[in-house]
Design an enzyme around this catalytic site. Structure first.
Site, PDB file in Angstrom:
ATOM      1  N   HIS A  92      12.839  -1.148   7.271  1.00 25.50           N
ATOM      2  CA  HIS A  92      13.840  -1.164   7.759  1.00 25.50           C
ATOM      3  C   HIS A  92      15.071  -0.019   6.500  1.00 25.50           C
ATOM      4  O   HIS A  92      14.304   1.195   7.493  1.00 25.50           O
ATOM      5  CB  HIS A  92      14.790  -2.135   6.870  1.00 25.50           C
ATOM      6  CG  HIS A  92      14.091  -3.780   7.327  1.00 25.50           C
ATOM      7  ND1 HIS A  92      14.603  -4.647   8.038  1.00 25.50           N
ATOM      8  CD2 HIS A  92      12.754  -4.807   6.438  1.00 25.50           C
ATOM      9  CE1 HIS A  92      13.974  -5.055   8.528  1.00 25.50           C
ATOM     10  NE2 HIS A  92      12.902  -6.070   7.488  1.00 25.50           N
ATOM     11  N   GLU A 129      14.718  -5.429   0.104  1.00 24.43           N
ATOM     12  CA  GLU A 129      13.384  -5.656   0.860  1.00 24.43           C
ATOM     13  C   GLU A 129      12.945  -3.636   1.127  1.00 24.43           C
ATOM     14  O   GLU A 129      11.773  -3.182   1.449  1.00 24.43           O
ATOM     15  CB  GLU A 129      13.095  -6.647   2.661  1.00 24.43           C
ATOM     16  CG  GLU A 129      12.233  -5.854   3.193  1.00 24.43           C
ATOM     17  CD  GLU A 129      12.421  -6.306   4.744  1.00 24.43           C
ATOM     18  OE1 GLU A 129      10.875  -6.835   5.305  1.00 24.43           O
ATOM     19  OE2 GLU A 129      13.062  -7.397   4.689  1.00 24.43           O
ATOM     20  N   HIS A 184       6.523  -5.045   4.840  1.00 23.01           N
ATOM     21  CA  HIS A 184       7.649  -5.205   4.423  1.00 23.01           C
ATOM     22  C   HIS A 184       7.099  -5.894   3.889  1.00 23.01           C
ATOM     23  O   HIS A 184       6.518  -6.363   3.419  1.00 23.01           O
ATOM     24  CB  HIS A 184       7.713  -6.389   6.146  1.00 23.01           C
ATOM     25  CG  HIS A 184       7.846  -5.440   7.012  1.00 23.01           C
ATOM     26  ND1 HIS A 184       9.898  -5.443   7.989  1.00 23.01           N
ATOM     27  CD2 HIS A 184       7.576  -4.933   8.483  1.00 23.01           C
ATOM     28  CE1 HIS A 184       9.639  -4.570   9.092  1.00 23.01           C
ATOM     29  NE2 HIS A 184       8.616  -4.139   9.123  1.00 23.01           N
ATOM     30  N   GLU A 266       3.621  -8.492   5.397  1.00 23.86           N
ATOM     31  CA  GLU A 266       4.321  -8.815   4.916  1.00 23.86           C
ATOM     32  C   GLU A 266       3.554  -9.040   3.093  1.00 23.86           C
ATOM     33  O   GLU A 266       3.278  -9.955   2.692  1.00 23.86           O
ATOM     34  CB  GLU A 266       4.846 -10.251   5.240  1.00 23.86           C
ATOM     35  CG  GLU A 266       5.379 -10.406   6.845  1.00 23.86           C
ATOM     36  CD  GLU A 266       6.560  -9.470   6.602  1.00 23.86           C
ATOM     37  OE1 GLU A 266       7.286  -9.403   5.605  1.00 23.86           O
ATOM     38  OE2 GLU A 266       7.979  -9.568   7.863  1.00 23.86           O
TER      39      GLU A 266
END
Length: 302
Positions: A92, A129, A184, A266
């Site tokens: 992101h 995040e 992430h 993640e």
């Protein structure tokens, strides 16, 4: 008997010493001749070549010298990743939220289309995040560069948004990266805990063809999973797949379009209070970075 009838003690010792020296003289002379023939053993070029020396057999001979190749692969001056290229992909972008129309456009991922990018998730307290992924990636970069790697980022907070998922894949491909890790954190429901590593499925379609990278990517993912677990003490996610901490997907453009070994990690669930308390802790993020860096190092030196 008078004192002069026997030889003195010193006379006896002198006679004995003379006899011993006389007996040893031939032995010493022979030994010197053998030593002179073989050379003195000094590294001055005056002795016989090693190939002409007699072989001495022994049941406890010392091991041969360690060959140079026995040192860690690629290690130069204590830097085991010298010559390796690693791409880190911080998921992101902190400014994506200000460019919703741009990140919403669809891009081709080979097997279909997907959004350019998303805003990502955040903790209940508002820690994003995107901020998390940049921090962990920067920490991992410092560790990898200290080991000799050339590290490139897909973005370093220096873009107004994105990049899109297809461009993220191209950055790793164009760098001819030896390994790519996309960092992430998840946004699952509260109560779901743990980390997991996403591996590319073997897919072919359009510009996507992961048939050559699926196997090495799995190896990369397994090394990252093991080292991340050890460094952080985190358990594999209890809500994804079989609980192994590995999840294979064919719907992510960043994986589908990659031509080099690549995985996503993640690192935890930002929507769970217990996981969030770790993700927001700088000391824990340093351990997370260490796990990622060590997993990459293990993979590249396998």
């Amino acid at each position: 008997m008078s004192k002069g009838s026997f030889p003195s003690a010193s006379g006896r010792r002198g006679g004995t010493l003379a006899l011993v020296l006389a007996a040893l003289a031939p032995v010493c002379l022979g030994g010197w001749l053998v030593w002179d023939t073989m050379g003195s053993g000094q590294n001055d070029g005056g002795g016989a070549p090693a190939s002409s020396l007699p072989t001495v057999s022994s049941t406890s001979s010392p091991p041969p010298p360690r060959p140079p190749s026995a040192s860690p692969k690629n290690e130069i001056d204590g830097k085991p990743l010298t010559g390796k290229v690693v791409v880190l992909d911080p998921g992101h972008n902190p400014d994506n939220r200000d460019h919703t129309s741009e990140i919403a456009r669809r891009v081709d991922i080979g097997t279909g289309e997907k959004e350019c990018d998303t805003t990502g998730t955040a903790t209940d307290a508002g820690y994003s995040e995107a901020a998390f992924t940049l921090d962990v990636s920067r920490r991992a970069r410092a560790l990898l560069e200290a080991r000799g790697a050339t590290v490139k980022f897909t973005q370093d907070g220096d873009r107004s948004y994105g990049p899109c998922v297809d461009e993220r894949a191209r950055i790793g491909n164009n760098a001819h990266a030896d390994a790519v890790v996309s960092v992430h954190a998840d946004g699952a429901p509260a109560g779901d805990r743990g980390f997991h590593v996403i591996l590319p499925k073997s897919v072919r379609g359009g510009a996507a063809d992961t048939s050559d990278i699926a196997a090495p990517s799995r190896l990369l993912g397994e090394r990252v999973r093991g080292e991340f677990m050890e460094a952080t003490g985190s358990a594999p996610a209890d809500y994804i797949g079989d609980g192994s901490g590995l999840n294979v997907r064919g719907d992510l453009g960043g994986l589908n379009l990659s031509t080099v070994p690549k995985v996503f990690i993640e690192c935890g669930n930002m929507r769970d209070p217990k996981d969030a308390s770790e993700l927001t802790d700088p000391k824990w993020r340093e351990r997370a970075a260490l796990g990622i860096a060590q997993g990459i190092t293990d993979f590249l030196n396998r």
